[in-house]
Design a protein around this motif. Structure first.
Motif, mmCIF file in Angstrom:
data_model
loop_
_atom_site.group_PDB
_atom_site.id
_atom_site.type_symbol
_atom_site.label_atom_id
_atom_site.label_comp_id
_atom_site.label_asym_id
_atom_site.label_seq_id
_atom_site.Cartn_x
_atom_site.Cartn_y
_atom_site.Cartn_z
ATOM 1 N N VAL A 278 0.831 -1.212 0.000
ATOM 2 C CA VAL A 278 0.000 0.000 0.000
ATOM 3 C C VAL A 278 0.862 1.257 0.000
ATOM 4 O O VAL A 278 0.351 2.363 -0.179
ATOM 5 N N ALA A 279 2.143 1.097 0.224
ATOM 6 C CA ALA A 279 3.089 2.221 0.174
ATOM 7 C C ALA A 279 4.477 1.628 -0.058
ATOM 8 O O ALA A 279 4.748 0.482 0.323
ATOM 9 N N TYR A 280 5.347 2.398 -0.684
ATOM 10 C CA TYR A 280 6.702 1.902 -0.888
ATOM 11 C C TYR A 280 7.671 3.063 -1.085
ATOM 12 O O TYR A 280 7.272 4.193 -1.391
ATOM 13 N N GLN A 281 8.944 2.739 -0.879
ATOM 14 C CA GLN A 281 10.034 3.679 -1.172
ATOM 15 C C GLN A 281 11.059 2.930 -2.015
ATOM 16 O O GLN A 281 11.392 1.777 -1.733
ATOM 17 N N PHE A 282 11.548 3.609 -3.049
ATOM 18 C CA PHE A 282 12.478 2.982 -3.987
ATOM 19 C C PHE A 282 13.687 3.890 -4.160
ATOM 20 O O PHE A 282 13.555 5.060 -4.525
ATOM 21 N N GLU A 283 14.877 3.330 -3.890
ATOM 22 C CA GLU A 283 16.110 4.113 -3.942
ATOM 23 C C GLU A 283 17.100 3.466 -4.908
ATOM 24 O O GLU A 283 17.716 2.444 -4.601
ATOM 25 N N PRO A 284 17.262 4.030 -6.116
ATOM 26 C CA PRO A 284 18.259 3.496 -7.049
ATOM 27 C C PRO A 284 19.666 3.639 -6.469
ATOM 28 O O PRO A 284 20.018 4.678 -5.904
ATOM 29 N N LEU A 285 20.457 2.598 -6.612
ATOM 30 C CA LEU A 285 21.834 2.624 -6.128
ATOM 31 C C LEU A 285 22.839 2.604 -7.272
ATOM 32 O O LEU A 285 24.045 2.553 -7.028
ATOM 33 N N SER A 286 22.347 2.624 -8.487
ATOM 34 C CA SER A 286 23.210 2.716 -9.667
ATOM 35 C C SER A 286 22.531 3.614 -10.683
ATOM 36 O O SER A 286 21.325 3.525 -10.894
ATOM 37 N N ASN A 287 23.302 4.474 -11.280
ATOM 38 C CA ASN A 287 22.754 5.483 -12.185
ATOM 39 C C ASN A 287 22.697 4.941 -13.607
ATOM 40 O O ASN A 287 23.418 5.374 -14.496
ATOM 41 N N VAL A 288 21.819 3.951 -13.824
ATOM 42 C CA VAL A 288 21.765 3.305 -15.140
ATOM 43 C C VAL A 288 20.354 3.264 -15.728
ATOM 44 O O VAL A 288 20.145 2.667 -16.771
#
Length: 569
Positions: free
Chosen positions: A527-537
């Motif tokens: 119902v909720a989420y957080q997404f953090e990219p760790l590679s700039n691709v």
């Protein structure tokens, strides 16, 4: 002669079918003015039938019919044609000249062809050259099983009554039996169309302009729906229109000398240039978007930027027609109602006026000091799907084929690894004392441990695809288990351990939804989420539109928008 369309107000709501009024109205049968019919409702078959009145040669019965018609207070039970109809209604032996199903009707009205005779002393229908009951029906053809126009135009005998009350009662009853939602007050709609959507050009036969002129405008008029139309001129035009206000003329007292003069001061909040832009969108009952999902994305962001966003979203109805490349939301809405994917079906549902709620979501991009906020209705992608959506723009002229080719290029031949941290709140779990199912979840802070109830994982992903709806394109059955208003994000995850062969099999099954059965694809509900990219691709793509790069977080708002749709029990 002059053609008029007439609306007559009736003080009381008519019954299910006004038998007395229908029995006083004669409808001419072809060019033979000695033959006439009447409209009756066959409840068992769910049809309204045009029944021949004088197929009996018995002079006595014909005289009884005329007597009943000429006396508005006559007992309908004595009317022989109606008695004959009742006797044969169950065995299908009645003499039916024509019929239609109210379920296929989007509108009905009474049109009058006026006699240009100012000295006429005739009253009611006799004062007109002709009067017609017009029924606008879109029944499914037996050959193609698609809706087509099957309109009915019934010419009334001008000698059968003195005014238009009976005819109006019949029309109102047809509308009620048709279950139209705008009987008492017509809808007021703003139609916004992107003339360049879909890649076919402004003059394309499948483009929004042509669809508006040939389908949308005629059907709205048939349904009695009032509307203004705005053709967007540039990117962002629809968004700007959402928070535009009309000019206001304010009376301003004259100078301090008290001479009593009054000047008109024009107060403008935004630049308004056309008739379709002079009304605040809050004054409309509905907004109809014509284009791809991008035109609706602009509309939603414009509303999201307003201080009265909550009030507008709670009352506004939305419709969308598939004039873009992928049209994921249109396909999802029609799939949800079990309807065919075409323009007439979409307009049919809009004209009927019924709505279903659609879950929406708020997104925040956390890479700026002040997080940017967006309102979403379709999907979020990062990794392979986002790469295909954004990078394949160089092949836009290929239409939907462009993403298929890019998926092979980027997913099979030159595959990337996409590392990210994904934290989510499962349904039924609490976060900070809240379930998060109403958009009030306690969100994690970047770089900090997740709150209680949250689940976190850090992986190398090939696919990270968050779905609100069943389809992200007319031919992409992304999430078969998704419903319009299930209150959930459905997150499709494919990790980097998936082989190229298995990934290819998934991509080939996207049109049927069979990819969800592949062992290397996982579906996570939250119902909720957080997404953090760790590679700039890769890219952040929301509802098909490119966002700023960086971490994002989102919360679902169940039933946050109302869309025209077939009613699903």
């Amino acid at each position: 002669t002059t053609i008029h369309t007439m609306t007559v107000k009736v003080k009381e709501d008519p019954p299910c079918w006004p038998i007395a009024a229908a029995s006083r109205i004669r409808i001419e049968a072809g060019d033979d003015r000695t033959s006439y019919c009447r409209l009756f409702y066959n409840r068992s078959a769910g049809t309204i039938e045009l029944v021949c009145c004088n197929d009996d040669n018995d002079a006595t019965l014909q005289q009884q019919q005329r007597t009943v018609y000429d006396d508005s207070d006559a007992n309908i039970d004595e009317e022989p044609t109606y008695q004959s109809y009742l006797k044969t209604a169950e065995d299908d032996q009645r003499n039916v000249e024509d019929s239609f199903r109210p379920a296929d009707v989007i509108g009905a009205n009474l049109s009058l062809e006026y006699k240009n005779n100012p000295n006429s002393t005739l009253n009611g229908m006799q004062g007109y050259a002709s009067a017609k009951i017009n029924i606008y029906s879109y029944a499914k053809s037996l050959k193609h099983n698609k809706r087509e126009a099957h309109h009915k135009y019934y010419k009334l005998d001008s000698r059968c009554c003195e005014d238009f009350t009976d005819a109006t009662l019949i029309i109102q009853s047809i509308k009620k039996l048709s279950k139209l939602c705008h009987i008492k007050r017509p809808l007021k709609c703003l139609v916004i169309l992107n003339p360049f959507s879909g890649g076919g050009g402004e003059s394309s036969k499948t483009g929004a302009k042509n669809v508006y002129l040939t389908i949308v405008k005629p059907m709205l008029e048939e349904a009695g729906v009032e509307h203004d139309a705005l053709v967007t001129q540039r990117a962002g035009h629809a968004r700007e229109r959402m928070y535009a206000r009309k000019f206001k003329e304010e009376k301003v007292l004259g100078d301090n000398e008290g001479n009593g003069s009054i000047n008109m001061k024009k107060v403008a909040i935004d630049s308004i240039t056309t008739d379709s832009e002079i009304k605040d969108v809050a004054d409309y009952d509905a907004i109809i978007a014509m284009g791809g999902d991008g035109i609706l994305f602009e509309i939603f962001q414009g509303i999201h930027a307003r201080s009265d966003e909550d009030a507008i979203m709670s009352t506004m109805k939305f419709g969308i027609l598939a004039c873009g490349t992928y049209n994921g939301l249109v396909k999802s809405i029609l799939h949800w109602g079990g309807s065919d994917y075409n323009h007439i079906e979409s307009m049919f549902q809009i004209c009927k006026g019924h709505t279903s709620t659609l879950d929406v979501a708020t997104y925040q991009v956390l890479s700026t000091p002040t997080p940017k906020s967006y309102l979403s209705f379709l999907s979020f992608s990062w990794g392979l799907i986002a790469d295909c959506d954004f990078e394949s723009e160089v092949l836009r002229w290929l239409g939907p084929l462009r993403t298929d080719l890019w998926a092979v290029y980027r997913g099979i031949l030159f595959r990337r690894r996409h590392r990210a941290r994904f934290s989510y709140l499962p349904p039924g779990k609490t976060s900070g004392g809240s379930s998060g199912e109403g958009g009030d979840a306690v969100m994690p802070k970047l770089g900090q441990p997740s709150p209680e109830g949250w689940v976190s994982l850090e992986e190398d992903f090939i696919v990270f695809w968050v779905c609100n709806t069943s389809h992200t394109g007319y031919n992409i059955f992304t999430c078969p288990m998704a419903k319009m208003n299930d209150g959930l994000f459905h997150v499709l995850v494919v990790r980097s351990s998936c082989s190229r062969l298995m990934l290819l099999q998934m991509l080939l099954k996207l049109d049927s939804g069979g990819h969800v059965d592949c062992k290397d694809l996982e579906v996570i509900d939250c119902v909720a989420y957080q997404f953090e990219p760790l590679s700039n691709v890769s890219y952040n793509v929301l509802d098909g539109e490119l966002l700023e790069s960086g971490p994002v977080q989102a919360q679902i708002f169940p039933g946050g928008a109302k869309f025209f749709s077939r009613v699903v029990e």
